[in-house]
Design an enzyme around this catalytic site. Structure first.
Site, short mmCIF file in Angstrom:
data_model
loop_
_atom_site.label_atom_id
_atom_site.label_comp_id
_atom_site.label_asym_id
_atom_site.label_seq_id
_atom_site.Cartn_x
_atom_site.Cartn_y
_atom_site.Cartn_z
N CYS A 204 12.93 4.38 -19.94
CA CYS A 204 14.13 5.06 -20.44
C CYS A 204 14.60 6.11 -19.44
O CYS A 204 14.63 7.31 -19.73
CB CYS A 204 13.82 5.69 -21.79
SG CYS A 204 15.28 6.23 -22.67
N GLU A 205 14.96 5.67 -18.25
CA GLU A 205 15.47 6.51 -17.16
C GLU A 205 16.43 5.66 -16.34
O GLU A 205 16.11 4.53 -15.98
CB GLU A 205 14.35 6.97 -16.23
CG GLU A 205 13.26 7.81 -16.86
CD GLU A 205 13.57 9.29 -16.83
OE1 GLU A 205 14.60 9.67 -16.23
OE2 GLU A 205 12.79 10.06 -17.41
N GLU B 2 -5.87 7.39 11.60
CA GLU B 2 -5.94 7.44 10.14
C GLU B 2 -4.84 6.58 9.50
O GLU B 2 -3.92 7.08 8.86
CB GLU B 2 -5.82 8.89 9.67
CG GLU B 2 -6.98 9.76 10.15
CD GLU B 2 -6.80 11.23 9.84
OE1 GLU B 2 -7.79 11.97 9.98
OE2 GLU B 2 -5.68 11.65 9.46
N PRO B 3 -4.92 5.27 9.65
CA PRO B 3 -3.91 4.39 9.06
C PRO B 3 -4.12 4.26 7.55
O PRO B 3 -5.25 4.23 7.06
CB PRO B 3 -4.18 3.05 9.75
CG PRO B 3 -5.67 3.07 9.98
CD PRO B 3 -6.00 4.51 10.33
N GLY B 4 -3.05 4.19 6.82
CA GLY B 4 -3.11 3.91 5.39
C GLY B 4 -2.21 2.74 5.07
O GLY B 4 -2.64 1.61 4.88
N ARG B 5 -0.91 3.04 5.07
CA ARG B 5 0.11 2.01 4.84
C ARG B 5 -0.07 0.83 5.79
O ARG B 5 0.10 -0.33 5.41
CB ARG B 5 1.48 2.65 5.02
CG ARG B 5 2.67 1.79 4.68
CD ARG B 5 3.97 2.43 5.14
NE ARG B 5 4.05 3.85 4.85
CZ ARG B 5 4.55 4.35 3.73
NH1 ARG B 5 5.02 3.56 2.80
NH2 ARG B 5 4.60 5.66 3.55
N GLY C 29 0.47 7.25 10.12
CA GLY C 29 1.91 7.30 10.00
C GLY C 29 2.69 6.17 10.62
O GLY C 29 3.91 6.08 10.42
N TYR D 297 0.73 2.86 -1.78
CA TYR D 297 1.56 3.76 -2.59
C TYR D 297 2.22 3.02 -3.74
O TYR D 297 3.36 3.28 -4.09
CB TYR D 297 2.59 4.48 -1.70
CG TYR D 297 1.91 5.20 -0.55
CD1 TYR D 297 1.18 6.35 -0.78
CD2 TYR D 297 1.97 4.68 0.74
CE1 TYR D 297 0.52 6.98 0.27
CE2 TYR D 297 1.30 5.32 1.78
CZ TYR D 297 0.58 6.47 1.54
OH TYR D 297 -0.08 7.09 2.56
N TYR E 198 11.62 7.47 -3.17
CA TYR E 198 11.92 7.50 -1.74
C TYR E 198 13.10 6.61 -1.35
O TYR E 198 13.35 6.43 -0.16
CB TYR E 198 10.70 7.02 -0.93
CG TYR E 198 9.43 7.77 -1.17
CD1 TYR E 198 9.38 9.17 -1.10
CD2 TYR E 198 8.24 7.10 -1.43
CE1 TYR E 198 8.20 9.85 -1.29
CE2 TYR E 198 7.05 7.78 -1.63
CZ TYR E 198 7.03 9.16 -1.56
OH TYR E 198 5.86 9.84 -1.75
#
Length: 428
Positions: A353-354, A279-282, A244, A382, A323
């Site tokens: 188309c949004e 537990e690093p990800g980003r 995190g 991500y 986000y």
């Protein structure tokens, strides 16, 4: 810019021209830097090793959900990295990439019976149990398989933190983990079973956390719980501290350094004698990747508004739409500033188309033209892993660069391949 630098007037990924990559693989495309992945892992590994007196050889288990490409996982596995997984598929990816089962942690609030059985059969390091109901399902599965898996109890510390409400995971109303008092009782109940071995506690309170204060509060709770469990005669040898820690997206809040983060954890756990897992990800992947895109056109309105229309869209990079995330947008071959090249305000959009297919509004950028290449920085986490084929747009290819060499590590599917995956009902 994390091994994405200007050379001869244009951005390169390490020793590879992004302009050349765009010609070779087309746009949009994700491009990852081996050197950045290696450096980020090394910084965290060095910080953890500097505090061996607190936890010995701490496990760094990369959060596979951040970027699950097999070549990215293999790059980290060869450095000695473990894996934090949340599905059977992620466990299979980690194993295929060369992560030993003994370095794989299995988390998640909704593990199926089949997934639990698979994790036990593979001999993963530990299963993080997130509810009494999960433990009640896990025990008979382990008994049937004749194995005794090691487990940790995931604690919900009622401390939520993160860069957005949708990535806050430790708050009282969040679905993750077990309140502290209930977790203590569940630990004791698990210890009474001959079919599982509780070895520790786990927590993860959110993602893109820029302030160490909530993390320290969560770690202090884990320490006090460990001491209380030991006072009751329980064995607690591991603390899974989750991940995190935020990364410095340009335009975002300043972040604590990995060294400060690890030093804080070591201070809190000093003298406890537990094995720690991070537990690093980003933290490892975000700034190791960019999304390479091309300008389709610039649409100008009578009111002066300018839309910069790119060939990348929200189905390729959903973070801004989901986000409200900020990604810096840079020209691959920037024009000199000044005069007619003064910054211009654009609404940066894609072809989906949004109305939500908007990356930025009123973003000041150097003047751009149709055909120009741009990159979204900080897109290694991500990004591709959350992409889809919405509007029947092919998934974006992924490219890994290592010095002067590069490889396509996930190709862009053809339309024929996309359609062939959907067999027509035999009555049509």
């Amino acid at each position: 810019m994390h091994h994405f630098d200007l050379k001869d007037g244009a951005l390169q990924a390490e020793g590879v021209s992004l302009e050349a990559l765009a010609e070779a693989v087309g746009t949009p495309a994700y491009v990852y830097s081996t050197a950045t992945l290696t450096r980020h892992y090394g910084v965290l590994r060095e910080a953890a090793d500097a505090h061996r007196e607190a936890w010995g050889d701490a496990l760094i288990a990369y959060a596979v959900k951040a970027n699950s490409n097999l070549s990215v996982l293999a790059t980290l596995a060869r450095l000695g990295c473990g894996a934090d997984t949340v599905s059977e598929g992620e466990i299979r990816r980690a194993l295929a990439a060369g992560v030993p089962a003994g370095k794989i942690i299995f988390s998640g609030v909704g593990k199926t019976d089949g997934e639990l059985a698979f994790a036990i059969q593979q001999g993963v390091r530990q299963i993080n149990v997130e509810s009494p109901a999960e433990l009640d399902r896990l025990i008979p599965i382990a008994e049937r398989l004749g194995k005794v898996p090691e487990i940790a109890i995931r604690v919900n510390p009622k401390i939520g933190a993160g860069g957005h409400a949708k990535i806050t995971t430790g708050g009282e109303g969040d679905k993750f983990g077990i309140p502290a008092d209930e977790a203590m009782a569940l630990y004791v109940r698990a210890a009474a079973s001959p079919h599982v071995t509780p070895v520790g506690l786990a927590c993860h309170i959110g993602s893109q956390i820029t302030d160490l204060t909530p993390l320290e509060a969560a770690f202090r709770l884990l320490r006090s719980m460990t001491e209380e469990l030991r006072a009751k005669g329980q064995t607690v040898t591991r603390l899974d501290l989750g991940g995190g820690l935020g990364v410095p997206y340009v335009g975002g809040a300043p972040t604590a350094s990995p060294a400060d983060y690890v030093a804080m954890a070591a201070r809190v756990l000093d003298g406890l004698g537990v094995e720690a897992a991070f537990e690093p990800g980003r933290l490892l992947a975000a700034n190791a990747g960019v999304l390479l895109s091309r300008v389709i056109q610039i649409t100008e309105r009578a009111d002066g508004r300018r839309f910069l229309v790119l060939d990348a869209a929200m189905n390729d990079l959903i973070r801004p739409a989901m986000y409200d995330s900020f990604h810096e947008i840079k020209a691959v071959r920037p024009r000199e500033a000044g005069g007619h090249n003064a910054p211009t305000a654009y609404d940066v959009v894609g072809p989906i188309c949004e109305t939500g297919d908007t990356f930025a509004r009123g973003r000041d950028l150097p003047p751009l033209q149709a055909g120009d290449l741009v990159v979204f920085t900080g897109a290694g986490a991500y990004g591709a892993v959350m992409s889809s084929e919405y509007n029947t747009r092919p998934l974006v290819p992924e490219v890994l660069v290592d010095g002067d060499r590069w490889a396509v590590i996930r190709p862009r599917p053809t339309y024929e391949e996309m359609l062939a995956r959907e067999p027509m009902a035999d009555w049509l």
